[in-house]
Scaffold this active site. Structure first.
Site, short mmCIF file in Angstrom:
data_model
loop_
_atom_site.label_atom_id
_atom_site.label_comp_id
_atom_site.label_asym_id
_atom_site.label_seq_id
_atom_site.Cartn_x
_atom_site.Cartn_y
_atom_site.Cartn_z
N GLU A 151 0.87 -1.18 0.00
CA GLU A 151 0.00 0.00 0.00
C GLU A 151 0.91 1.23 0.00
OE1 GLU A 151 -2.82 -0.18 3.39
OE2 GLU A 151 -1.91 -2.14 3.71
N GLU A 184 -3.79 6.89 -2.68
CA GLU A 184 -3.14 5.65 -2.25
C GLU A 184 -3.46 4.52 -3.23
OE1 GLU A 184 -2.70 2.72 1.65
OE2 GLU A 184 -3.28 4.82 1.87
N ASP A 191 -6.63 8.37 1.03
CA ASP A 191 -6.43 8.02 2.43
C ASP A 191 -5.54 9.07 3.08
OD1 ASP A 191 -6.74 6.22 4.68
OD2 ASP A 191 -4.65 5.65 4.38
N HIS A 202 3.22 0.73 3.08
CA HIS A 202 2.99 -0.41 3.96
C HIS A 202 3.08 -1.73 3.19
CE1 HIS A 202 0.39 2.42 6.69
NE2 HIS A 202 1.67 2.78 6.63
N ARG A 208 -2.56 -11.06 9.02
CA ARG A 208 -1.83 -10.29 8.01
C ARG A 208 -0.84 -9.40 8.74
NH1 ARG A 208 -3.17 -4.98 5.71
NH2 ARG A 208 -5.03 -5.11 7.02
N GLU A 221 1.04 5.37 -0.07
CA GLU A 221 0.46 6.71 -0.03
C GLU A 221 1.43 7.65 -0.75
OE1 GLU A 221 -0.91 8.10 3.85
OE2 GLU A 221 -0.79 6.03 4.55
N ASN A 249 2.32 -5.93 3.29
CA ASN A 249 1.38 -6.86 3.89
C ASN A 249 1.77 -8.29 3.55
OD1 ASN A 249 -0.89 -4.93 4.86
ND2 ASN A 249 -0.48 -4.28 2.76
N TYR A 293 -7.46 4.79 -4.12
CA TYR A 293 -8.39 5.54 -3.27
C TYR A 293 -7.68 6.70 -2.57
CZ TYR A 293 -6.21 2.47 0.25
OH TYR A 293 -5.32 1.79 1.04
#
Length: 492
Positions: free
Chosen positions: A7, A94, A89, A161, A245, A9, A163, A87
């Protein structure tokens, strides 16, 4: 097989500084969605539990599931044909890449996000010229610039991030203590480099990591304040009885494909080892949070971290210990281990010998060239270089300039990234999410990592991360002409 994803940003800047980044980020998402996808579904928050903690408690935020318009300012959302989520964020556009079963594909699909954001900047510029707006009730957005970085130069940091899916049966305390020294050390390979020391860059100088100054404790659920080296969010986006996760917030956003591949691949291998029962307890650090900053600020890589058992090891020494204990199970793993060793050997000789591979050394080499010619560390020019390196527009980006000049190694070609932009990975549930939201765009009401909901109320659960692949359901999806036929085909 361990599924993973990123992820990111992105930093955003508008030529009209009076416009809120919340608004410009919304334009960036809605413009791309309107001009390049047919999907305008909202995000299904039913399975979201961002305040559920792996330590056994839940700071519940909502008693009911929020329903948010996909074009709403500040939370605009679209599921892309490649299975990713794009989207708004925290006032940033992001991109969350689709879940894939190896670090190589994760690196590719993360890089495809740069193409999404680049196209969005071009879309906004064209709409501005034509005085058109795709966001109801708002004037056209002036041109924007997008940066793949982690700091705004004013004290704020935003995340990149990682995951990783792992077994719920894995002891979280064991996982945490094994990962903390690794996360402290790995920044010498995966750091993006930063001009300035301290959260606001109040001290002059250069450091390895963009994020190191923003972590204040070892373990935490927080992602924007009071950040912990290990994040405790328990939101598996899968079968919660079987999986957790690992939501990793400690990494920098990487332009370098080598840095990104190793970041994902090394971490995957360490988690594999932890789940096999490999003991890393002898590598526990006395003071991990200060060491995180000490390592980031030591450009010679000679700083020795203090271990609980009294030993002292450099970051490279720690990483060698981890590398010796991991085990390759496929070709991607073997490539990670080989590259991991090669990069460490070069760093040990002279960090700048990796300036064709790693972000922080590539950026430092550029800046050092100016400093060696007499430019003061206080000169704003150096901060401009820092920022311009991470510009994703290839015409302005210093990273892309290095690539064109053959001074930065890439691992995949542009055609591979274009393919990842337009096509979902075939070997995870992301294939179904991406293909269905593209083919049945007008019929999809909401989607999430775990489900697709249609306007007629039908809902398909795709919690099995390794299911819903092209091999399993591809023929049914391509043959179906209606949602009724699709649902009947995949549930029969």
């Amino acid at each position: 097989m361990r599924y993973m994803g990123m992820e990111t940003e992105y930093g955003i800047m508008c030529e009209d500084t009076t416009i809120s980044p919340i608004v410009t980020s919304t334009h960036a998402v809605v413009a791309y969605a309107a001009l390049h996808t047919g999907a305008r579904s909202r995000w299904d928050y039913a399975a979201e539990k961002p305040l559920s903690d792996s330590r056994g408690f839940d700071l519940r935020r909502y008693h009911t599931t929020p329903v948010v318009d996909p074009d709403a300012v500040g939370v605009a959302n679209v599921v892309l044909p490649n299975g990713a989520r794009y989207y708004v964020d925290h006032a940033h556009p992001e991109y969350a890449s689709p879940e894939v079963p190896n670090a190589w594909d994760a690196m590719i699909y993360d890089a495809a996000g740069d193409l999404v954001l680049n196209q969005a900047t071009r879309d906004i510029a064209k709409l501005w010229e034509r005085k058109e707006s795709v966001l109801n009730g708002h004037d056209p957005c002036p041109p924007i610039r997008i940066y793949k970085n982690n700091v705004d130069g004013k004290g704020a940091s935003y995340g990149s991030h990682e995951n990783y899916q792992y077994l719920r049966s894995t002891d979280f305390d064991v996982l945490t203590q094994a990962l903390i020294p690794f996360f402290v050390a790995r920044q010498v390979i995966v750091g993006a480099g930063r001009v300035g020391i301290g959260e606001e860059g109040e001290r002059e100088g250069f450091q390895i990591s963009q994020r190191a100054d923003y972590f204040v404790q070892e373990v935490s659920l927080e992602t924007t304040l009071n950040r912990g080296i290990v994040n405790t969010r328990d939101e598996p986006h899968a079968d919660a009885l079987k999986f957790r996760r690992l939501h990793t917030i400690i990494g920098d956003a990487n332009m370098s494909q080598t840095s990104n591949f190793l970041k994902l691949g090394m971490t995957k291998l360490v988690i594999d080892a932890i789940e096999r029962g490999v003991d890393f307890s002898d590598l526990k650090l006395q003071r991990p949070v200060p060491e995180l900053k000490f390592v980031s600020r030591d450009l010679t890589l000679t700083h020795e971290t203090r271990l609980v058992d009294g030993r002292k090891l450099t970051a490279l020494g720690l990483l060698r210990e981890y590398r010796e204990r991991v085990l390759a199970t496929d070709d991607v793993d073997r490539r990670v281990i080989e590259m991991w060793g090669e990069v460490m050997d070069l760093l040990a000789e002279d960090p700048l010998k990796t300036s064709h591979l790693l972000d922080w050394t590539a950026k430092y080499a550029l800046i050092k060239g100016y400093v060696d010619k007499g430019v003061a560390w206080s000169d704003p020019k150096l901060r401009v270089i820092d920022l311009q390196y991470s510009d994703i527009d290839s015409a302005r980006s210093l990273y892309h300039a290095l690539v064109r000049k053959g001074r930065m190694t890439t691992l995949v070609d542009d055609e591979t990234l274009e393919n990842a932009l337009h096509n979902p990975p075939a070997d995870s549930r992301a294939w179904f999410r991406g293909r269905v939201t593209e083919k049945f765009a007008d019929d999809v009401a909401a989607a999430s990592w775990q489900s697709v909901e249609f306007v007629d109320g039908r809902r398909i659960d795709i919690s099995d991360v390794d299911g819903w692949t092209r091999e399993e359901v591809g023929e049914v999806v391509e043959r179906a002409e209606t949602v009724e036929e699709l649902v009947a085909g995949v549930t029969s």
